[in-house]
Scaffold this motif. Structure first.
Motif, PDB file in Angstrom:
ATOM      1  N   SER A   8       0.747  -1.094  -0.020  1.00  0.00           N
ATOM      2  CA  SER A   8       0.135  -0.035   0.068  1.00  0.00           C
ATOM      3  C   SER A   8       0.974   1.311  -0.073  1.00  0.00           C
ATOM      4  CB  SER A   8      -1.036   0.112   1.217  1.00  0.00           C
ATOM      5  OG  SER A   8      -0.303   0.210   2.391  1.00  0.00           O
ATOM      6  N   ILE A   9       2.184   0.992   0.458  1.00  0.00           N
ATOM      7  CA  ILE A   9       3.073   2.366   0.699  1.00  0.00           C
ATOM      8  C   ILE A   9       3.047   2.602  -1.066  1.00  0.00           C
ATOM      9  CG2 ILE A   9       5.443   3.099   0.901  1.00  0.00           C
ATOM     10  CD1 ILE A   9       5.589   1.267   3.058  1.00  0.00           C
ATOM     11  N   MET A  43      17.201  11.831  -7.872  1.00  0.00           N
ATOM     12  CA  MET A  43      15.954  10.880  -7.794  1.00  0.00           C
ATOM     13  C   MET A  43      15.180  10.851  -6.567  1.00  0.00           C
ATOM     14  SD  MET A  43      16.296   6.694  -7.818  1.00  0.00           S
ATOM     15  CE  MET A  43      16.881   6.902  -9.679  1.00  0.00           C
ATOM     16  N   VAL A  44      13.880  10.944  -6.783  1.00  0.00           N
ATOM     17  CA  VAL A  44      13.046  10.810  -5.449  1.00  0.00           C
ATOM     18  C   VAL A  44      12.648   9.538  -4.882  1.00  0.00           C
ATOM     19  CG1 VAL A  44      10.599  11.440  -4.398  1.00  0.00           C
ATOM     20  CG2 VAL A  44      11.811  12.989  -6.051  1.00  0.00           C
ATOM     21  N   ILE A  45      13.283   8.963  -3.830  1.00  0.00           N
ATOM     22  CA  ILE A  45      13.068   7.635  -3.063  1.00  0.00           C
ATOM     23  C   ILE A  45      11.764   7.768  -2.178  1.00  0.00           C
ATOM     24  CG2 ILE A  45      13.840   5.934  -1.793  1.00  0.00           C
ATOM     25  CD1 ILE A  45      15.286   6.107  -4.489  1.00  0.00           C
ATOM     26  N   THR A  46      10.942   6.949  -2.548  1.00  0.00           N
ATOM     27  CA  THR A  46       9.622   6.923  -1.867  1.00  0.00           C
ATOM     28  C   THR A  46       9.421   5.800  -0.638  1.00  0.00           C
ATOM     29  OG1 THR A  46       8.407   5.731  -3.531  1.00  0.00           O
ATOM     30  CG2 THR A  46       8.299   8.277  -3.383  1.00  0.00           C
ATOM     31  N   ALA A  47      10.373   4.864  -1.064  1.00  0.00           N
ATOM     32  CA  ALA A  47      10.319   3.742  -0.118  1.00  0.00           C
ATOM     33  C   ALA A  47      11.217   2.726  -0.403  1.00  0.00           C
ATOM     34  CB  ALA A  47       8.726   2.736  -0.654  1.00  0.00           C
ATOM     35  N   ALA A  49      13.252  -1.408   0.790  1.00  0.00           N
ATOM     36  CA  ALA A  49      12.945  -2.679   1.796  1.00  0.00           C
ATOM     37  C   ALA A  49      13.932  -3.449   1.182  1.00  0.00           C
ATOM     38  CB  ALA A  49      11.520  -3.238   1.593  1.00  0.00           C
ATOM     39  N   GLY A  50      14.813  -4.262   2.380  1.00  0.00           N
ATOM     40  CA  GLY A  50      15.853  -4.971   1.789  1.00  0.00           C
ATOM     41  C   GLY A  50      16.966  -4.367   1.212  1.00  0.00           C
ATOM     42  N   SER A  51      17.158  -4.992  -0.124  1.00  0.00           N
ATOM     43  CA  SER A  51      18.046  -4.555  -1.135  1.00  0.00           C
ATOM     44  C   SER A  51      17.567  -3.699  -2.054  1.00  0.00           C
ATOM     45  CB  SER A  51      18.859  -5.727  -1.806  1.00  0.00           C
ATOM     46  OG  SER A  51      19.628  -6.533  -0.628  1.00  0.00           O
ATOM     47  N   HIS A  52      16.208  -3.247  -1.945  1.00  0.00           N
ATOM     48  CA  HIS A  52      15.688  -2.584  -3.094  1.00  0.00           C
ATOM     49  C   HIS A  52      15.228  -1.227  -2.558  1.00  0.00           C
ATOM     50  CE1 HIS A  52      15.387  -6.753  -4.542  1.00  0.00           C
ATOM     51  NE2 HIS A  52      15.331  -6.085  -5.583  1.00  0.00           N
ATOM     52  N   VAL A  53      15.088  -0.219  -3.459  1.00  0.00           N
ATOM     53  CA  VAL A  53      14.442   1.005  -3.133  1.00  0.00           C
ATOM     54  C   VAL A  53      13.457   1.217  -4.464  1.00  0.00           C
ATOM     55  CG1 VAL A  53      16.474   2.016  -1.992  1.00  0.00           C
ATOM     56  CG2 VAL A  53      16.386   2.426  -4.556  1.00  0.00           C
ATOM     57  N   TRP A  54      12.511   2.220  -4.323  1.00  0.00           N
ATOM     58  CA  TRP A  54      11.587   2.612  -5.094  1.00  0.00           C
ATOM     59  C   TRP A  54      11.699   4.155  -5.365  1.00  0.00           C
ATOM     60  CZ3 TRP A  54      11.105  -1.501  -2.126  1.00  0.00           C
ATOM     61  CH2 TRP A  54      10.516  -2.490  -2.571  1.00  0.00           C
ATOM     62  N   ASP A  55      11.332   4.443  -6.681  1.00  0.00           N
ATOM     63  CA  ASP A  55      11.330   6.208  -6.778  1.00  0.00           C
ATOM     64  C   ASP A  55       9.905   6.619  -6.952  1.00  0.00           C
ATOM     65  OD1 ASP A  55      10.265   5.518  -9.324  1.00  0.00           O
ATOM     66  OD2 ASP A  55      12.100   5.757 -10.546  1.00  0.00           O
ATOM     67  N   GLY A  56       9.907   7.984  -7.085  1.00  0.00           N
ATOM     68  CA  GLY A  56       8.610   8.580  -7.225  1.00  0.00           C
ATOM     69  C   GLY A  56       7.634   7.946  -8.200  1.00  0.00           C
ATOM     70  N   GLU A  57       8.245   7.502  -9.178  1.00  0.00           N
ATOM     71  CA  GLU A  57       7.082   6.990 -10.274  1.00  0.00           C
ATOM     72  C   GLU A  57       6.917   5.543 -10.016  1.00  0.00           C
ATOM     73  OE1 GLU A  57       9.162   7.833 -13.989  1.00  0.00           O
ATOM     74  OE2 GLU A  57       9.017   9.971 -13.784  1.00  0.00           O
ATOM     75  N   GLY A  58       7.382   4.797  -8.774  1.00  0.00           N
ATOM     76  CA  GLY A  58       7.058   3.494  -8.697  1.00  0.00           C
ATOM     77  C   GLY A  58       8.141   2.303  -9.170  1.00  0.00           C
TER      78      GLY A  58
END
Length: 457
Positions: A8-9, A43-47, A49-58
């Motif tokens: 949901s994040i 880059m915008v990082i929104t979330a 977890a573990g060895s991964h990140v997500w940017d503002g576009e998902g």
């Protein structure tokens, strides 16, 4: 234990809008380090977890940089997140003159892992101030002022630390007023000593260092500081016998040996501290980053009994408001316990020996753009060149190049977040990255090196 992320994040409708607003406010109000402000497009990082990140576009990225080589146990480790929350509920902050259980336990756990008898810990807010305080301790302990440090090194961005630094980040702050003197360390691939073997390089680098000590005057030198294995400077491992030779030289001349483990410590090299690879015990050891994976700012100095005794009845003239901050040290306790319980240091060694090392050896054989690969654990560098025979770097020392920019962009377009510096790509994922994710990241690098080969003669 691996971290999880609530989908949901990323699925909420306003994620893109939140990212857009964050970017606009950043560009309007935030002043970024080591950057020309008008040229940035961060880059915008929104979330994460573990060895991964997500940017503002998902978009999802495998973090092969560990951010600044500090998220040693990955992002959002549940045990550490829970420990920070529990500490916040109990005691958010307290002045460093008071005892608190998180700081005491963190100090115990760190000293159980430091080499030799480095059994006292002075806590700082990060690596730069750890190195600043280590030098201050050495100067007060010896009554001397000069400090020797290596070219191709990095020790932090504060005034003394950046002057200790041996790369171009020092230049704008170096007014030759801090008592720092630089020497050439061993680095066979780009040797300053015309060496042809690691043994020659070690011997000649030690001869150079001892000459420098003699010319500067041993009685004027308080300390010698070295990264046990240099990080952003290129992850070049000291050749056999070199660090033992430095230890012997310091012993002969009464010079305090400081090992900077800010980047190389806490599992990064497949051991708790990189210095363990070389069977050497320094007088002072500085740390930060991996001690709690950067979840809350923390660093420190591990101190030998002899230097600690100097300040037994003499006041140490230094301190920080947030020294041993409860939230930071609670995070350290949880991090160190998780690393022990989950065998993370051993896993880092395994990744280096069975996954990363063999893959990079293959890169060196199969890609003409690869001049050299080197490293240990989850701490590796790929040195990129335009010409293997001349070793012309893919980017000039102290800068980048259109070719390197294109390679970084190619990594990101394939879902890999790289760590690049000058002409190198560093392979520095979290210590607990899975074998499968590590192999996937290496496969992306293999593809990107095909592009790099197009730039090489």
């Amino acid at each position: 234990m691996t971290s999880t992320i609530d989908s949901s994040i990323l699925d909420i409708k306003d994620t893109a809008e939140t990212a857009r607003r964050a970017y606009e406010l950043d560009r309007k109000h935030v002043f970024h380090s080591w950057s020309a402000q008008d040229l940035l497009d961060p880059m915008v990082i929104t979330a994460a977890a573990g060895s991964h990140v997500w940017d503002g576009e998902g978009n999802k990225y495998l973090d092969f940089s560990s951010q600044l080589v500090n998220t040693n146990i990955g992002h959002q480790h549940p045990a550490v997140v829970a420990a920070i929350a529990a500490q916040a509920a109990k005691l958010c902050t307290i002045a460093p003159s008071y005892v608190n259980d998180a700081r005491s336990e963190a100090a115990r756990l760190i000293t159980e892992r430091t080499p030799g008898e480095l059994n006292k810990i002075f806590f700082t807010n990060g690596g730069a101030d750890a190195n600043e305080h280590a030098v201050r301790m050495a100067r007060l302990h010896t009554g001397r002022h000069k400090v020797l440090s290596a070219y191709r090194s990095y020790h932090g961005g504060t005034q003394l630390a950046v002057n200790l630094t041996g790369d171009p980040r020092r230049w704008d702050s170096d007014n030759a007023s801090t008592g720092t003197i630089h020497f050439f360390p061993p680095y066979l691939y780009r040797t300053a000593f015309y060496s042809t073997t690691q043994e020659e390089e070690s011997q000649r680098a030690l001869e150079h260092l001892e000459q420098l000590v003699s010319f500067e005057g041993p009685s004027t030198i308080a300390a010698l500081i070295l990264e046990s294995i240099p990080g952003t400077a290129g992850i070049y491992l000291p050749p056999p016998g070199y660090l033992q030779g430095v230890r012997d030289l310091c012993n002969r001349y009464g010079i305090v040996l400081i090992c900077d483990e800010v980047m190389s410590g806490f599992g990064r090299t497949g051991k708790w501290f990189a210095i363990e690879h070389f069977d050497v015990v320094p007088d002072l050891l500085t740390f930060a980053k991996g001690v709690n994976s950067g979840y809350v700012p923390l660093g420190g100095v591990a101190i030998s009994p002899e230097i600690a005794a100097t300040f037994g009845k003499r006041v140490y003239p230094g301190g920080l408001t947030y020294s041993g901050h409860p939230l930071a040290t609670a995070a350290a306790v949880a991090t160190l316990n998780a690393m022990e319980d989950e065998g993370i240091v051993q896993h880092a060694a395994l990744l280096g020996e069975t996954v990363i090392g063999p893959a990079l050896a293959g890169f060196a054989e199969n890609h003409r753009s690869v001049g050299e690969v080197r490293g240990t654990g989850v701490f590796w560098a790929i040195e990129l060149v335009k010409n293997r025979a001349t070793r012309e770097p893919m980017a000039a020392y102290g800068g980048s190049s259109p070719e390197m920019n294109q390679l970084v962009a190619a990594c990101k377009s394939r879902g890999l977040l790289p760590f690049a510096n000058f002409n190198r790509i560093h392979v520095v994922p979290p210590c607990n990255t899975s074998i499968e994710d590590t192999a996937a990241g290496l496969a992306i690098l293999d593809e990107v090196l095909d592009i790099a080969d197009g730039f090489a003669a």
